[in-house]
Design a protein around this motif. Structure first.
Motif, mmCIF file in Angstrom:
data_model
loop_
_atom_site.group_PDB
_atom_site.id
_atom_site.type_symbol
_atom_site.label_atom_id
_atom_site.label_comp_id
_atom_site.label_asym_id
_atom_site.label_seq_id
_atom_site.Cartn_x
_atom_site.Cartn_y
_atom_site.Cartn_z
ATOM 1 N N HIS A 9 0.835 -1.202 0.000
ATOM 2 C CA HIS A 9 0.000 0.000 0.000
ATOM 3 C C HIS A 9 0.871 1.254 0.000
ATOM 4 O O HIS A 9 1.938 1.271 0.638
ATOM 5 C CB HIS A 9 -0.940 -0.010 1.202
ATOM 6 N N SER A 23 0.802 3.996 1.565
ATOM 7 C CA SER A 23 1.119 4.566 2.880
ATOM 8 C C SER A 23 2.047 3.670 3.694
ATOM 9 O O SER A 23 2.480 4.056 4.788
ATOM 10 C CB SER A 23 -0.174 4.823 3.662
ATOM 11 N N ARG A 68 8.128 3.923 3.326
ATOM 12 C CA ARG A 68 8.830 4.979 4.052
ATOM 13 C C ARG A 68 10.018 5.476 3.208
ATOM 14 O O ARG A 68 10.831 4.671 2.731
ATOM 15 C CB ARG A 68 9.347 4.458 5.400
ATOM 16 N N GLN A 126 -1.239 15.535 2.773
ATOM 17 C CA GLN A 126 -0.300 14.485 2.414
ATOM 18 C C GLN A 126 0.540 14.910 1.212
ATOM 19 O O GLN A 126 0.169 15.784 0.434
ATOM 20 C CB GLN A 126 -1.046 13.180 2.073
ATOM 21 N N GLN A 144 2.258 13.107 -2.177
ATOM 22 C CA GLN A 144 2.254 11.912 -3.022
ATOM 23 C C GLN A 144 3.494 11.942 -3.897
ATOM 24 O O GLN A 144 3.812 12.972 -4.505
ATOM 25 C CB GLN A 144 0.990 11.853 -3.878
ATOM 26 N N VAL A 199 3.768 6.491 -3.659
ATOM 27 C CA VAL A 199 3.970 6.629 -2.217
ATOM 28 C C VAL A 199 3.087 7.748 -1.678
ATOM 29 O O VAL A 199 3.000 8.829 -2.285
ATOM 30 C CB VAL A 199 5.454 6.948 -1.897
ATOM 31 N N VAL A 200 2.437 7.482 -0.545
ATOM 32 C CA VAL A 200 1.685 8.511 0.180
ATOM 33 C C VAL A 200 2.395 8.751 1.505
ATOM 34 O O VAL A 200 2.619 7.820 2.283
ATOM 35 C CB VAL A 200 0.225 8.076 0.426
ATOM 36 N N ASP A 201 2.746 10.006 1.754
ATOM 37 C CA ASP A 201 3.500 10.373 2.957
ATOM 38 C C ASP A 201 2.787 11.536 3.643
ATOM 39 O O ASP A 201 2.517 12.565 3.018
ATOM 40 C CB ASP A 201 4.923 10.785 2.555
ATOM 41 N N PHE A 202 2.483 11.381 4.939
ATOM 42 C CA PHE A 202 1.749 12.406 5.676
ATOM 43 C C PHE A 202 2.664 13.428 6.352
ATOM 44 O O PHE A 202 2.184 14.330 7.027
ATOM 45 C CB PHE A 202 0.815 11.745 6.695
ATOM 46 N N SER A 262 6.735 -0.270 6.255
ATOM 47 C CA SER A 262 6.203 -0.426 7.613
ATOM 48 C C SER A 262 5.816 -1.876 7.849
ATOM 49 O O SER A 262 5.848 -2.703 6.930
ATOM 50 C CB SER A 262 4.988 0.479 7.808
ATOM 51 N N GLY A 310 0.454 -3.236 5.893
ATOM 52 C CA GLY A 310 0.192 -2.705 4.567
ATOM 53 C C GLY A 310 0.859 -3.469 3.453
ATOM 54 O O GLY A 310 0.888 -3.005 2.309
#
Length: 357
Positions: A284, A286, A289, A313, A315, A327-330, A347, A350
């Motif tokens: 996924h 999210s 990393r 976020q 992207q 990649v989705v990074d908050f 992580s 996911g």
């Protein structure tokens, strides 16, 4: 309260529906338990709307059996089924007041006007529109019109409520608000509901269970969490979670845990029903990393090709040794610039093995 609901189950047993030489539904079987909200989810043309229309009695199976509660309804017309439908277009009569629209199905079925008026008022109260009865649909917002359509369906006291893309005409913010209202109302009155959408986020948000359809059959059925975290196939992983699909190798197995090589990176994952060797891994967005690469960095090597700021976020599209990754990074306050070399790790959650068939 004059409105009373008796939630019914819905069962399909090897149901097939053909249109000429085309199989719209092919030997589909499932059971929806009373009081559950179940979503039929899938891309356009997968058969979900045809399935809903067969529950409603607007289409009839070519073969197979359909049950609502303990009653077989396979070939019964829509008028003889204890279901109500909320249509995508709302289908409100513009010349009637809100109260008259809500009461229409009641008066058409022969209920006296006093009882119909009482139930209409109660239906409007249920959906938070008490006091709006004398307005015309044109005087309401899109979200309010949708709630009128829901009230009109609810006052018929159906065993099963059917919702066909009910939020598609609303803007994004209003969609979130109305879907929460529909879910809260369904749980409050304990009604069985079948909900059709092609929107994955919507399905995850409102459903007890999701039936994902693809090419006229059921691709996977389960809870929102099961489908997101344990996709059965590459299609489910991509459709539900927009997952990255990468090649990996199971290099060792200890009990129910697999040691996995994803390029030069090593991790441990639940084995499920897989064995040693090459596998397809769903990752996924999210679960990825990113960090700026230096001499002490570990993980996969990569380079940022695109970076998009979306408020809450970032992207990224990242070229890596296992292919291009989404990649989705908050951590929006620590954005990584396009062209940067990065270290890529994953992580603990996911990631899941998926079948390619």
């Amino acid at each position: 309260m004059s409105l009373n609901y008796r939630a019914g189950s819905v069962s399909f047993e090897n149901v097939t529906k053909t249109f000429g030489d085309v199989n719209a539904i092919d030997k589909v079987s499932f059971t929806i338990e009373p009081g559950n909200l179940v979503t039929l989810l899938g891309p356009s043309g997968c058969g979900k709307t045809t399935t809903l229309r067969m529950i409603a009695g607007l289409e009839h199976p070519t073969s197979g059996r359909i049950m609502i509660g303990d009653k077989e309804v396979t070939h019964l017309p829509a008028t003889d089924r204890d279901v109500s439908m909320v249509f995508q277009s709302y289908a409100l009569f513009p010349h009637m007041t809100v109260a008259e629209n809500v009461a229409y199905g009641l008066t058409a079925s022969g209920i006296n006007k006093i009882e119909a008026k009482e139930k209409s008022e109660e239906g409007l109260e249920l959906v938070g529109l008490g006091g709006y009865g004398q307005r015309l649909p044109s005087e309401l917002s899109g979200g309010q019109q949708q709630r009128v359509a829901v009230a009109r369906a609810l006052v018929l006291e159906p065993e099963v409520l059917l919702l066909d893309e009910p939020l598609s005409n609303l803007d994004a913010k209003l969609r979130r608000h109305v879907r929460e209202e529909i879910r809260e109302l369904q749980q409050k009155i304990g009604l069985t509901a079948v909900y059709v959408t092609h929107d994955q986020e919507e399905a995850l948000a409102v459903s007890d269970r999701i039936i994902v359809m693809n090419r006229s059959v059921i691709a996977q059925e389960g809870s929102p969490r099961e489908l997101y975290e344990q996709p059965a196939s590459t299609f489910i992983a991509d459709f539900i979670g927009d997952a990255n699909l990468v090649d990996a190798d199971i290099i060792d197995i200890k009990g129910d845990t697999a040691e996995v090589a994803v390029g030069s990176f090593r991790c441990f994952l639940p084995l499920r029903d897989f064995s040693k060797g090459r596998v397809k891994l769903a990752v996924h967005p999210s679960a990825i990393r990113l960090s700026k690469r230096d001499n002490q960095s570990s993980g996969l090597t990569g380079n940022v090709r695109r970076a998009t700021y979306l408020g809450s976020q970032m992207q990224y599209e990242v070229d890596s040794e296992v292919g291009r990754l989404f990649v989705v990074d908050f951590h929006v306050d620590q954005a990584i610039a396009v062209g940067s070399d990065v270290a890529i790790t994953f992580s603990d959650r996911g990631l899941a093995f998926v079948k390619t068939a």
